[in-house]
Write a protein that holds these residues in place. Structure first.
Motif, mmCIF file in Angstrom:
data_model
loop_
_atom_site.group_PDB
_atom_site.id
_atom_site.type_symbol
_atom_site.label_atom_id
_atom_site.label_comp_id
_atom_site.label_asym_id
_atom_site.label_seq_id
_atom_site.Cartn_x
_atom_site.Cartn_y
_atom_site.Cartn_z
ATOM 1 N N LYS A 48 5.345 -5.013 -1.388
ATOM 2 C CA LYS A 48 6.574 -4.261 -1.098
ATOM 3 C C LYS A 48 6.268 -2.842 -0.619
ATOM 4 O O LYS A 48 7.156 -2.168 -0.095
ATOM 5 C CB LYS A 48 7.462 -4.206 -2.335
ATOM 6 C CG LYS A 48 6.819 -3.500 -3.532
ATOM 7 C CD LYS A 48 7.748 -3.537 -4.729
ATOM 8 C CE LYS A 48 7.110 -2.865 -5.951
ATOM 9 N NZ LYS A 48 8.018 -2.895 -7.126
ATOM 10 N N TYR A 49 5.038 -2.391 -0.775
ATOM 11 C CA TYR A 49 4.635 -1.059 -0.319
ATOM 12 C C TYR A 49 4.106 -1.154 1.115
ATOM 13 O O TYR A 49 3.295 -2.024 1.442
ATOM 14 C CB TYR A 49 3.560 -0.478 -1.229
ATOM 15 C CG TYR A 49 4.021 -0.294 -2.650
ATOM 16 C CD1 TYR A 49 4.854 0.758 -3.011
ATOM 17 C CD2 TYR A 49 3.642 -1.193 -3.644
ATOM 18 C CE1 TYR A 49 5.279 0.929 -4.318
ATOM 19 C CE2 TYR A 49 4.072 -1.037 -4.958
ATOM 20 C CZ TYR A 49 4.889 0.025 -5.279
ATOM 21 O OH TYR A 49 5.315 0.191 -6.571
ATOM 22 N N ILE A 50 4.562 -0.242 1.935
ATOM 23 C CA ILE A 50 4.271 -0.340 3.363
ATOM 24 C C ILE A 50 2.795 -0.067 3.669
ATOM 25 O O ILE A 50 2.224 -0.676 4.583
ATOM 26 C CB ILE A 50 5.179 0.625 4.157
ATOM 27 C CG1 ILE A 50 5.059 0.351 5.645
ATOM 28 C CG2 ILE A 50 4.874 2.070 3.831
ATOM 29 C CD1 ILE A 50 6.106 1.039 6.470
ATOM 30 N N ASP A 51 2.142 0.824 2.930
ATOM 31 C CA ASP A 51 0.735 1.091 3.200
ATOM 32 C C ASP A 51 -0.145 -0.086 2.787
ATOM 33 O O ASP A 51 -1.171 -0.341 3.422
ATOM 34 C CB ASP A 51 0.284 2.383 2.518
ATOM 35 C CG ASP A 51 0.650 2.407 1.046
ATOM 36 O OD1 ASP A 51 1.338 1.489 0.585
ATOM 37 O OD2 ASP A 51 0.249 3.369 0.351
ATOM 38 N N VAL A 52 0.251 -0.815 1.734
ATOM 39 C CA VAL A 52 -0.507 -2.014 1.346
ATOM 40 C C VAL A 52 -0.424 -3.061 2.448
ATOM 41 O O VAL A 52 -1.435 -3.687 2.807
ATOM 42 C CB VAL A 52 0.025 -2.568 0.010
ATOM 43 C CG1 VAL A 52 -0.682 -3.869 -0.347
ATOM 44 C CG2 VAL A 52 -0.176 -1.549 -1.110
ATOM 45 N N ARG A 53 0.761 -3.259 2.996
ATOM 46 C CA ARG A 53 0.909 -4.227 4.082
ATOM 47 C C ARG A 53 0.130 -3.782 5.322
ATOM 48 O O ARG A 53 -0.499 -4.601 6.001
ATOM 49 C CB ARG A 53 2.392 -4.383 4.422
ATOM 50 C CG ARG A 53 3.231 -4.936 3.300
ATOM 51 C CD ARG A 53 4.612 -5.315 3.771
ATOM 52 N NE ARG A 53 5.375 -4.192 4.262
ATOM 53 C CZ ARG A 53 6.293 -3.542 3.571
ATOM 54 N NH1 ARG A 53 6.548 -3.901 2.316
ATOM 55 N NH2 ARG A 53 6.974 -2.539 4.097
ATOM 56 N N TYR A 54 0.190 -2.506 5.607
ATOM 57 C CA TYR A 54 -0.481 -1.976 6.802
ATOM 58 C C TYR A 54 -1.985 -2.229 6.740
ATOM 59 O O TYR A 54 -2.585 -2.743 7.693
ATOM 60 C CB TYR A 54 -0.181 -0.483 6.918
ATOM 61 C CG TYR A 54 -0.736 0.190 8.146
ATOM 62 C CD1 TYR A 54 -0.046 0.152 9.347
ATOM 63 C CD2 TYR A 54 -1.946 0.873 8.106
ATOM 64 C CE1 TYR A 54 -0.547 0.777 10.483
ATOM 65 C CE2 TYR A 54 -2.459 1.503 9.224
ATOM 66 C CZ TYR A 54 -1.748 1.450 10.414
ATOM 67 O OH TYR A 54 -2.250 2.061 11.526
ATOM 68 N N PHE A 55 -2.607 -1.861 5.619
ATOM 69 C CA PHE A 55 -4.059 -2.031 5.510
ATOM 70 C C PHE A 55 -4.444 -3.494 5.267
ATOM 71 O O PHE A 55 -5.591 -3.872 5.517
ATOM 72 C CB PHE A 55 -4.601 -1.136 4.401
ATOM 73 C CG PHE A 55 -4.646 0.316 4.775
ATOM 74 C CD1 PHE A 55 -5.649 0.800 5.595
ATOM 75 C CD2 PHE A 55 -3.672 1.197 4.337
ATOM 76 C CE1 PHE A 55 -5.688 2.136 5.959
ATOM 77 C CE2 PHE A 55 -3.703 2.534 4.691
ATOM 78 C CZ PHE A 55 -4.712 3.012 5.510
ATOM 79 N N THR A 56 -3.506 -4.310 4.811
ATOM 80 C CA THR A 56 -3.783 -5.742 4.718
ATOM 81 C C THR A 56 -3.926 -6.346 6.107
ATOM 82 O O THR A 56 -4.827 -7.161 6.361
ATOM 83 C CB THR A 56 -2.669 -6.461 3.949
ATOM 84 O OG1 THR A 56 -2.523 -5.870 2.661
ATOM 85 C CG2 THR A 56 -2.993 -7.941 3.775
#
Length: 583
Positions: A182-190
């Motif tokens: 749900k966190y945008i930076d986690v999705r981005y770096f994933t």
């Protein structure tokens, strides 16, 4: 030293570990407890020992993370001389400074702690609850190590350990999906990590194809490991929310800026940091960057040699989960056209996405209808994805610019299939033919095609010619080219045979084709979705719910004298021999 620690580990109890942790947190004089606690963070230790050591070490390192030097700044054992004397003097003073040496030692122990956590995380001996705790600790370090910024290096190592582990990935995916995606930076770096993993796999595939493999066992093992890694990458990618759903959120919440993100807790720094982030990146800019990373990750993934199971899963959901969120959906044209050319079930599943590219993104596919015509086989009507395929088939044949020969070929092909498919398939075929006849009035002559015998008034003169041509259908069912099928000169005699179908629902549905479909104002198209999900069970349930006015009885008003009428089979006799009743 290691042997001494291993011997002492057997003597320690859970109470001893708690006292070691408390002493370590109390003062630096008990810093030697650090390597002892690290020795218990291993898959061989009991889960309660691992958790107790983990909590103590996490509490110890958390306040010090902002003070630890980066891994790249740790000085080497042999200091090189530089040309500048002043710089060499500063380096030597820093290397001999006790505080620098102490922090460097702490950093090496912290790196060892992260390494041990990764080993415990992907160990087959670890329990799911322990994995949840370890993953949470690693994610806390991802948030805290770079003050106010996402530590992508630890997160990349975390995903790398998950993908290359022998443990079922469902446990990790569930935790990431429920807590962190749900966190945008986690999705981005994933997305960034997935793209890196895919490029590494792609390079290994290319090098593996060039190398000479000595044994078949090595080849099979490498294929299995490659397929397993591809499957895990797909599981992670498919669980990340797409960019458009992310853009709907008014606030782009970040894991690195969430509560308790650092040991420095002044509210002013947090407010300034959030203000800086909001001023640097607007929601539209974030959405564009996320869509770009989403596109790169998926396009690079689809270049890999996908296993058949993953291939089918991708094709089944790519039209809804990938295409609408790509920065340029036409980039999938090569992947989808190759999938459509494979044939069979793969082509059926690729049809939906290919149709979207053709209708919404201007893709030109010259042999589209020839391939679609080749997919009309009896097995399609019992396939798993038949409902979506039949709806797309009806949509593909909806254009009024469709040539008459093409509409006639599809109509005749469906009519022939009605003889060899289950009753549910016959119902769908009748609905499809109904829509085709209504859309294309130029092929309505197929319904009432008259033979030469009925057209000629003088039956006696044309009788030899009629008997010679009786039963000949100019339609070639084995022809793959719709232009050469001869459907325009044929008739829908197969549909007429459905009047006597053993399934009452089919026989009742066929007379709907007798209405004048050229008058479009008095007729409406049939919804294919109302018929494409039928089966023997649904037909039976509908039949037992019907209220029957007249019950058919099994008796004859007059005793039949023959099994068939002579007009049906000229030259044949089916009379019943009369038995002699005399005694």
């Amino acid at each position: 030293m290691a042997s001494i620690l291993s011997k002492k580990k057997e003597k320690y109890t859970l109470k001893d570990l708690k006292s070691l942790g408390n002493d370590l947190l109390s003062s630096r004089t008990h810093i030697n407890n650090l390597p002892i606690l690290l020795s218990f963070v291993s898959p061989e230790s009991a889960p309660q020992f691992v958790v107790e050591s983990l909590l103590s070490l996490q509490s110890f390192f958390t306040p010090l993370l902002s003070q630890l030097p980066s891994t790249s700044s740790i000085p080497s054992s042999s200091t090189k001389r530089s040309r500048d004397d002043d710089s060499s003097k500063t380096k030597t003073t820093e290397s001999t400074d006790p505080e620098v040496i102490f922090k460097t030692w702490l950093r090496s122990n912290f790196d060892e702690f992260v390494k041990l956590l990764l080993v415990v995380l992907v160990s087959e001996q670890s329990e799911d609850t322990l994995r949840d705790i370890v993953l949470g600790t690693l994610m806390e370090f991802v948030k805290l190590l770079n003050v106010g910024r996402f530590h992508s290096s630890i997160y990349h190592r975390l995903l790398d350990a998950i993908i290359h582990s022998a443990v079922d990935i469902d446990v990790f995916v569930d935790i990431l999906d429920s807590k962190y995606f749900k966190y945008i930076d986690v999705r981005y770096f994933t997305y960034i990590s997935m793209e890196k993993f895919v490029k590494t796999l792609e390079a290994s595939v290319v090098s593996g194809n060039r190398a000479v493999i000595e044994t078949s066992e090595v080849e099979s093992d490498s294929k299995e490991s490659l397929e397993l890694s591809v499957h895990k990458i797909y599981q992670i990618l498919s669980q990340i929310p797409p960019p458009e759903k992310q853009a709907e959120d008014s606030q782009h919440e970040m894991w690195s800026c969430s509560d308790g993100s650092s040991s420095e807790k002044p509210k002013d720094k947090k407010k300034k940091q959030k203000e800086q982030d909001s001023s640097l990146l607007s929601p539209t800019t974030i959405a564009k960057r996320m869509k770009l990373k989403f596109t790169k990750a998926w396009i690079s993934f689809l270049r890999l040699p996908l296993p058949l199971g993953v291939y089918k899963k991708v094709l089944a959901s790519i039209d809804q989960t990938v295409i609408p969120h790509l920065s340029n959906p036409s980039m999938l044209c090569d992947f989808l056209t190759k999938s459509y050319d494979i044939g069979g079930v793969v082509s059926v599943m690729a049809l939906s996405s290919l149709f979207i590219l053709m209708t919404k993104h201007g893709l030109e596919y010259p042999n589209f209808y020839e391939k679609l015509y080749a997919l009309l086989v009896p097995s399609v009507f019992v396939a798993k994805h038949r409902a979506k395929f039949l709806q797309l088939l009806d949509a593909c044949l909806k254009s009024p610019l469709l040539p008459a020969y093409l509409a006639a070929s599809f109509t005749k092909k469906l009519s022939r299939l009605s003889l060899s498919v289950p009753p549910s398939g016959s119902l769908v075929i009748t609905a499809l033919i109904y829509n085709l006849l209504r859309r294309h009035p130029s092929i309505n002559h197929l319904v009432h095609k008259e033979t030469d015998a009925t057209a000629n008034e003088d039956y006696s003169e044309s009788q030899p010619k009629t008997r010679k041509n009786l039963g000949i259908d100019p339609f070639n069912n084995l022809e793959s080219d719709p232009k050469k099928s001869g459907a325009m000169n044929s008739s829908l005699w197969e549909i007429d045979t459905l009047r006597h179908h053993y399934c009452p629902a089919v026989s009742r549905f066929v007379p709907s084709l007798e209405t004048d479909l050229t008058i479009r104002a008095k007729t409406t198209e049939m919804k294919i979705e109302d018929y494409n999900s039928g089966s023997y069970g649904t037909i039976f349930k509908n039949e037992i719910r019907r209220r029957v006015k007249e019950v058919p009885l099994a008796f004859y008003k007059t005793i039949p004298t023959s099994l068939f009428e002579e007009s049906d089979f000229p030259g044949w006799s089916f009379t019943i021999p009369q038995k002699d009743t005399k005694c």
